[in-house]
Design a protein around this motif. Structure first.
Motif, PDB file in Angstrom:
ATOM      1  N   ALA A  41      42.895 130.430  63.911  1.00  0.00           N
ATOM      2  CA  ALA A  41      44.186 130.188  63.253  1.00  0.00           C
ATOM      3  C   ALA A  41      44.047 129.331  62.001  1.00  0.00           C
ATOM      4  CB  ALA A  41      45.150 129.531  64.237  1.00  0.00           C
ATOM      5  N   LYS A  42      43.237 128.267  62.067  1.00  0.00           N
ATOM      6  CA  LYS A  42      43.104 127.372  60.918  1.00  0.00           C
ATOM      7  C   LYS A  42      42.432 128.064  59.745  1.00  0.00           C
ATOM      8  CE  LYS A  42      41.288 122.881  59.495  1.00  0.00           C
ATOM      9  NZ  LYS A  42      40.463 121.693  59.886  1.00  0.00           N
ATOM     10  N   ALA A  43      41.329 128.763  60.028  1.00  0.00           N
ATOM     11  CA  ALA A  43      40.601 129.452  58.957  1.00  0.00           C
ATOM     12  C   ALA A  43      41.453 130.577  58.374  1.00  0.00           C
ATOM     13  CB  ALA A  43      39.284 129.999  59.490  1.00  0.00           C
ATOM     14  N   ALA A  44      42.186 131.267  59.245  1.00  0.00           N
ATOM     15  CA  ALA A  44      43.040 132.360  58.766  1.00  0.00           C
ATOM     16  C   ALA A  44      44.113 131.829  57.816  1.00  0.00           C
ATOM     17  CB  ALA A  44      43.692 133.061  59.959  1.00  0.00           C
ATOM     18  N   GLN A  45      44.720 130.676  58.178  1.00  0.00           N
ATOM     19  CA  GLN A  45      45.770 130.119  57.329  1.00  0.00           C
ATOM     20  C   GLN A  45      45.223 129.679  55.974  1.00  0.00           C
ATOM     21  OE1 GLN A  45      49.086 130.344  58.139  1.00  0.00           O
ATOM     22  NE2 GLN A  45      49.184 129.866  55.948  1.00  0.00           N
ATOM     23  N   GLU A  46      44.013 129.152  55.969  1.00  0.00           N
ATOM     24  CA  GLU A  46      43.385 128.740  54.701  1.00  0.00           C
ATOM     25  C   GLU A  46      43.158 129.954  53.804  1.00  0.00           C
ATOM     26  OE1 GLU A  46      39.889 126.673  55.904  1.00  0.00           O
ATOM     27  OE2 GLU A  46      40.969 124.806  56.402  1.00  0.00           O
ATOM     28  N   LEU A  47      42.693 131.065  54.403  1.00  0.00           N
ATOM     29  CA  LEU A  47      42.459 132.276  53.613  1.00  0.00           C
ATOM     30  C   LEU A  47      43.778 132.882  53.148  1.00  0.00           C
ATOM     31  CD1 LEU A  47      40.541 134.293  52.373  1.00  0.00           C
ATOM     32  CD2 LEU A  47      40.418 135.493  54.580  1.00  0.00           C
ATOM     33  N   ILE A  48      44.792 132.846  54.009  1.00  0.00           N
ATOM     34  CA  ILE A  48      46.106 133.352  53.619  1.00  0.00           C
ATOM     35  C   ILE A  48      46.625 132.588  52.402  1.00  0.00           C
ATOM     36  CG2 ILE A  48      48.555 133.376  54.319  1.00  0.00           C
ATOM     37  CD1 ILE A  48      47.564 134.165  57.143  1.00  0.00           C
ATOM     38  N   SER A  49      46.468 131.268  52.392  1.00  0.00           N
ATOM     39  CA  SER A  49      46.919 130.454  51.255  1.00  0.00           C
ATOM     40  C   SER A  49      46.234 130.888  49.967  1.00  0.00           C
ATOM     41  CB  SER A  49      46.642 128.973  51.527  1.00  0.00           C
ATOM     42  OG  SER A  49      47.390 128.541  52.646  1.00  0.00           O
ATOM     43  N   LYS A  50      44.943 131.159  50.049  1.00  0.00           N
ATOM     44  CA  LYS A  50      44.201 131.622  48.860  1.00  0.00           C
ATOM     45  C   LYS A  50      44.681 133.018  48.445  1.00  0.00           C
ATOM     46  CE  LYS A  50      39.974 129.017  49.892  1.00  0.00           C
ATOM     47  NZ  LYS A  50      38.543 129.125  50.291  1.00  0.00           N
ATOM     48  N   ASN A  51      44.855 133.892  49.440  1.00  0.00           N
ATOM     49  CA  ASN A  51      45.309 135.262  49.141  1.00  0.00           C
ATOM     50  C   ASN A  51      46.689 135.262  48.490  1.00  0.00           C
ATOM     51  OD1 ASN A  51      42.963 136.286  50.234  1.00  0.00           O
ATOM     52  ND2 ASN A  51      43.888 136.901  52.179  1.00  0.00           N
ATOM     53  N   LEU A  52      47.553 134.356  48.950  1.00  0.00           N
ATOM     54  CA  LEU A  52      48.897 134.280  48.378  1.00  0.00           C
ATOM     55  C   LEU A  52      48.846 133.986  46.878  1.00  0.00           C
ATOM     56  CD1 LEU A  52      50.806 132.288  51.162  1.00  0.00           C
ATOM     57  CD2 LEU A  52      51.388 134.577  50.354  1.00  0.00           C
ATOM     58  N   GLU A  53      47.990 133.065  46.492  1.00  0.00           N
ATOM     59  CA  GLU A  53      47.879 132.733  45.068  1.00  0.00           C
ATOM     60  C   GLU A  53      47.333 133.918  44.274  1.00  0.00           C
ATOM     61  OE1 GLU A  53      49.203 130.010  43.758  1.00  0.00           O
ATOM     62  OE2 GLU A  53      49.859 129.700  45.828  1.00  0.00           O
ATOM     63  N   THR A  54      46.376 134.631  44.860  1.00  0.00           N
ATOM     64  CA  THR A  54      45.806 135.801  44.182  1.00  0.00           C
ATOM     65  C   THR A  54      46.851 136.893  44.007  1.00  0.00           C
ATOM     66  OG1 THR A  54      43.629 135.323  45.144  1.00  0.00           O
ATOM     67  CG2 THR A  54      43.983 137.556  44.304  1.00  0.00           C
ATOM     68  N   VAL A  55      47.641 137.130  45.078  1.00  0.00           N
ATOM     69  CA  VAL A  55      48.668 138.174  45.011  1.00  0.00           C
ATOM     70  C   VAL A  55      49.730 137.805  43.981  1.00  0.00           C
ATOM     71  CG1 VAL A  55      50.462 139.389  46.298  1.00  0.00           C
ATOM     72  CG2 VAL A  55      48.273 138.913  47.394  1.00  0.00           C
ATOM     73  N   LYS A  56      50.159 136.556  43.978  1.00  0.00           N
ATOM     74  CA  LYS A  56      51.153 136.101  42.996  1.00  0.00           C
ATOM     75  C   LYS A  56      50.650 136.325  41.575  1.00  0.00           C
ATOM     76  CE  LYS A  56      53.597 132.463  45.536  1.00  0.00           C
ATOM     77  NZ  LYS A  56      53.874 131.003  45.597  1.00  0.00           N
ATOM     78  N   ALA A  57      49.403 135.959  41.351  1.00  0.00           N
ATOM     79  CA  ALA A  57      48.829 136.073  40.000  1.00  0.00           C
ATOM     80  C   ALA A  57      48.731 137.524  39.547  1.00  0.00           C
ATOM     81  CB  ALA A  57      47.453 135.413  39.963  1.00  0.00           C
ATOM     82  N   GLY A  58      48.714 138.462  40.503  1.00  0.00           N
ATOM     83  CA  GLY A  58      48.567 139.872  40.165  1.00  0.00           C
ATOM     84  C   GLY A  58      49.834 140.550  39.680  1.00  0.00           C
ATOM     85  N   PHE A  59      50.978 139.883  39.823  1.00  0.00           N
ATOM     86  CA  PHE A  59      52.231 140.481  39.373  1.00  0.00           C
ATOM     87  C   PHE A  59      52.407 140.300  37.865  1.00  0.00           C
ATOM     88  CE2 PHE A  59      53.286 140.387  43.855  1.00  0.00           C
ATOM     89  CZ  PHE A  59      54.101 141.509  44.019  1.00  0.00           C
ATOM     90  N   LYS A  60      52.774 141.367  37.203  1.00  0.00           N
ATOM     91  CA  LYS A  60      53.079 141.291  35.779  1.00  0.00           C
ATOM     92  C   LYS A  60      54.563 140.984  35.622  1.00  0.00           C
ATOM     93  CE  LYS A  60      49.416 144.502  34.414  1.00  0.00           C
ATOM     94  NZ  LYS A  60      49.089 145.813  33.783  1.00  0.00           N
ATOM     95  N   LEU A  61      54.856 139.796  35.152  1.00  0.00           N
ATOM     96  CA  LEU A  61      56.233 139.319  35.091  1.00  0.00           C
ATOM     97  C   LEU A  61      56.688 139.100  33.660  1.00  0.00           C
ATOM     98  CD1 LEU A  61      55.948 136.576  37.880  1.00  0.00           C
ATOM     99  CD2 LEU A  61      56.792 138.916  38.162  1.00  0.00           C
ATOM    100  N   GLU A  62      58.009 139.241  33.476  1.00  0.00           N
ATOM    101  CA  GLU A  62      58.600 138.849  32.206  1.00  0.00           C
ATOM    102  C   GLU A  62      58.689 137.319  32.162  1.00  0.00           C
ATOM    103  OE1 GLU A  62      59.099 140.955  29.942  1.00  0.00           O
ATOM    104  OE2 GLU A  62      59.201 142.889  30.997  1.00  0.00           O
ATOM    105  N   SER A  63      58.907 136.758  30.990  1.00  0.00           N
ATOM    106  CA  SER A  63      58.910 135.302  30.852  1.00  0.00           C
ATOM    107  C   SER A  63      60.028 134.640  31.652  1.00  0.00           C
ATOM    108  CB  SER A  63      59.036 134.923  29.372  1.00  0.00           C
ATOM    109  OG  SER A  63      60.252 135.439  28.839  1.00  0.00           O
ATOM    110  N   TRP A  64      61.087 135.382  31.941  1.00  0.00           N
ATOM    111  CA  TRP A  64      62.216 134.804  32.671  1.00  0.00           C
ATOM    112  C   TRP A  64      62.157 135.121  34.175  1.00  0.00           C
ATOM    113  CZ3 TRP A  64      62.486 138.810  29.176  1.00  0.00           C
ATOM    114  CH2 TRP A  64      62.814 140.061  29.683  1.00  0.00           C
ATOM    115  N   GLN A  65      61.048 135.667  34.641  1.00  0.00           N
ATOM    116  CA  GLN A  65      60.905 136.042  36.047  1.00  0.00           C
ATOM    117  C   GLN A  65      59.885 135.150  36.762  1.00  0.00           C
ATOM    118  OE1 GLN A  65      59.785 140.218  35.599  1.00  0.00           O
ATOM    119  NE2 GLN A  65      61.870 140.862  36.151  1.00  0.00           N
TER     120      GLN A  65
END
Length: 713
Positions: free
Chosen positions: A143-167
């Motif tokens: 559980a602990k290791a999975a949560q640490e990897l999920i936190s990293k994956n979340l940042e990667t997924v967020k960074a992958g979205f192409k957003l407008e400046s107001w989004q």
């Protein structure tokens, strides 16, 4: 208070009604239960409700100021939400000269609309499931290791979205972390107050009618979104122009019939529909009753003084309402869980699941063990937290305790100190040390009597007698920094908190010697030592197992269409206009009218007074096009929509997607729907659009706002 309830009559009505609707549901708008919605009467398609590629109803629904919901009802960005959602803004614009809370406010034109710095509305431009990306690589981890990897994956997924400046993008877990969804959010920041009825309309019934049906409350207010010249989000500027929405809601003034289809679109806060039976049992028999008992003592003590002293009644009105709100809700929740036989229903469901999938039994057994072992600690937490929250002397002590710790750890910078002072000033503003000494004395006695010895600090048995407690607290208060050194004669606030905080080290030393602080420190430190870590440790295990149990339910029960618990993300819930049969020989009709307002009218009463002009309109029967087939104007109505906190201000729509009401509350007998939705008892309460338009048009003479809207007759 003597007044007649409308439509409370003993008539022939079946105790158990047959409902096509079974589980309620707060559905992600990209995953609607379209078949059941159409079976119940919906005439539009799911795509018309949510379509990221072209205008749809979702483009008219916003989260208002981070908590409530609002909807756009004109091509010029006119917003409708609850009066209680806009209350803070109405209050900030009010003064002795312009008392908009008491008198209402209506802009004469757009130039008269009032800016509200800091208020925002959020649109949801799109929703994408990102489960595979977020959970990638976590399958064989603890559980602990999975949560640490999920936190990293979340940042990667967020960074992958192409957003407008107001989004911006927010990723939210669903089904206890078994799925994840990304929300593309567009935030508008120039929101202006357009109109609000007086609180004698917007809060009619106030505390007495809160959570109650029949209801007669015009709980609405109006704002407008402004944008820059390109229709994009912008900070407030006099050069900004009304926002041009992709979609706005037509407003229907057609009569409603029982069983008409409705759906509610908004941002519900939190539900827990998938808890095991043991968890529901503990809520129903232990934690809710504990919290109710603490607030009951506090409310009774406050009420005794408020009824005999006008100054106290005014000073404590808002505070009393806040305490009473969830006290009343929890009482209804317990009654509803018992009446709907929620625990037995859950147990039967668990046995049915086990019959289909034997691997679920060890999960249920382990959940039963964890909840049972956590129970005494969780019960102590419930008592401790509520005593701390409702005994303001202890609330103050907690603030000062945290101040001491922050100074000693080097974390008390200038900004933090200012926040402390601001929060303390807010407490002192309406703090009566004499009255709260009585509340604190009684609550300490309750805590000492209800709490097992292992959870009480050494010698705390001396606080079992509330009369002796009062003498002790009064004596300690005379020499307390927190109550103002001998300020029990009523001078319970500091004239200048800046002076108090000027020498932080001296204040810390004084606080360490403070007799009330010593009492509180003893209580808090024993709680931390005996309870806090235990509750957290068990909860972490429960949460991990709940995630597994949720996955097993979804894998095993192929006949059930699942929806995720509410978590303040955009959802659709649906049902039908219906009255209710909450108790034997009692039936509530589904609609109230202005006649019911007049039945409750008590001249000069802070809850049930009625504005003179509304009385005149009633006497003249000057209802215009807003009366229904009865010849009266409908005020509120109920339906089986599954709502919760955060749905305040949500649009209630008909089978064709027209606005027919404004959600603002739930019926007391069905408040258990956060845990166990039951269509027999669960009812949401809405302001009828006929009443909203009647108030705008006939009462406020603001026809220019009506002219902006598309009215469906």
């Amino acid at each position: 208070m003597k007044r007649r309830n409308l439509l409370l009559s003993a008539i022939l009505f079946p105790a158990v009604m047959a409902f096509a609707q079974q589980y309620g549901g707060m559905w992600i708008p990209t995953e609607l239960n379209e078949k059941e919605m159409k079976d119940l009467g919906m005439k539009i398609s799911a795509k018309q409700i949510f379509d990221p590629s072209k205008p749809s109803i979702k483009d008219a629904v916003v989260q208002f100021n981070g908590g409530c919901t609002a909807e756009i009802i004109s091509p010029q960005g006119l917003l409708l939400t609850n009066h209680h959602c806009g209350y803070g803004q109405i209050q900030k614009h009010s003064s002795v000269e312009n008392d908009y809370l008491s008198d209402g406010f209506w802009a004469k034109n757009q130039n008269g609309e009032l800016p509200n710095p800091g208020v925002t509305v959020d649109f949801i431009a799109d929703i994408k499931e990102v489960t595979n990306e977020v959970l990638a690589g976590t399958q064989n981890l603890d559980a602990k290791a999975a949560q640490e990897l999920i936190s990293k994956n979340l940042e990667t997924v967020k960074a992958g979205f192409k957003l407008e400046s107001w989004q911006k993008v927010a990723i939210k877990p669903m089904y206890y972390g078994n799925k994840y969804y990304a929300y593309i959010i567009e935030t508008y920041k120039d929101i202006r107050l357009v109109g609000a009825p007086p609180q004698s309309i917007g809060k009619f019934g106030s505390d007495t009618d809160n959570w109650v049906w029949p209801r007669h409350t015009g709980d609405f207010s109006m704002f407008r979104i402004y944008a820059d010249k390109d229709n994009k989000p912008a900070e407030y500027s006099k050069d900004n122009i009304p926002y041009k929405p992709k979609y706005f809601l037509p407003v229907s003034i057609k009569d409603k019939q029982e069983n008409d289809f409705t759906f509610v679109f908004g941002f519900p806060g939190r539900t827990t529909e998938y808890l095991p039976a043991i968890a529901v049992e503990k809520i129903m028999t232990e934690t809710d009753p504990a919290m109710i008992s603490v607030r009951e003592v506090a409310l009774k003590t406050l009420d005794e003084k408020m009824r005999t002293d006008a100054e106290t009644r005014i000073k404590y009105a808002s505070k009393y309402a806040s305490v009473a709100n969830y006290w009343k809700k929890w009482i209804g929740e317990v009654e509803g869980l018992k009446k709907s036989d929620a625990v037995s229903k859950k147990k039967n469901y668990e046995q049915n699941l086990i019959a289909k999938n034997a691997q679920i039994k060890p999960t249920i057994d382990e959940l039963n063990r964890l909840y049972t072992e956590q129970a005494p600690y969780n019960l102590n937490k419930a008592y401790y937290s509520e005593v701390l929250r409702n005994a303001e002397t202890l609330t103050l002590a907690n603030f000062y305790y945290n101040f001491v710790k922050a100074v000693e750890s080097g974390k008390m910078d200038a900004k933090t100190a200012e926040n402390f002072k601001a929060r303390l000033a807010a407490i002192y503003k309406d703090y009566d040390a004499v009255l709260d000494a009585k509340v604190t004395a009684k609550l300490l006695a309750l805590y000492a009597n209800k709490t097992p010895k292992q959870f009480l600090p050494a010698g705390f048995e001396q606080y079992k007698d509330e009369n002796q407690n009062l003498k002790t607290i009064e004596e300690l208060s005379k020499n307390s920094v927190m109550t103002g050194r001998g300020a029990l004669n009523g001078a319970t606030t500091y004239s200048d908190l800046n002076k108090v905080f000027a020498d932080q080290n001296a204040l810390v030393q004084n606080l360490k010697k403070d007799p009330l602080m010593k009492l509180f420190s003893k209580l808090r430190e024993h709680y931390i030592a005996t309870t806090d870590a235990k509750v957290t440790s068990y909860q972490q295990q429960i949460d991990a197992l709940q995630k597994k149990f949720m996955a097993q339910q979804m894998e095993t029960d192929k006949d059930r269409k699942f929806f995720p618990d509410a978590n303040s993300t955009l959802r659709v819930t649906y049902g039908q206009v219906k009255g209710s049969n909450p108790r034997d020989a009692v039936y509530y009709g589904y609609q109230t009218h202005i006649a019911g307002i007049m039945e409750k009218y008590i001249p000069g009463d802070y809850e049930f007074d009625v504005p003179k002009k509304l009385i005149q309109l009633y006497n003249a029967k000057d209802y215009g096009i807003y009366k229904d087939k009865t010849g009266d104007v409908p005020v509120n109505f109920t339906a089986t929509n599954h709502t919760t906190g955060g749905n305040s201000g949500s649009p209630a729509l008909d089978a064709y997607g027209n606005l027919v009401g404004l959600n603002f509350d739930r019926q007391w007998e069905g408040t258990m729907s956060d845990i166990n939705y039951d269509p027999r008892f669960s009812r949401n309460i809405m302001v009828d659009t006929k009443y909203i338009l009647f108030v705008i048009d006939k009462y406020a003479d603001a026809k220019w706002l009506i002219n902006e809207m598309k009215i469906v007759k």
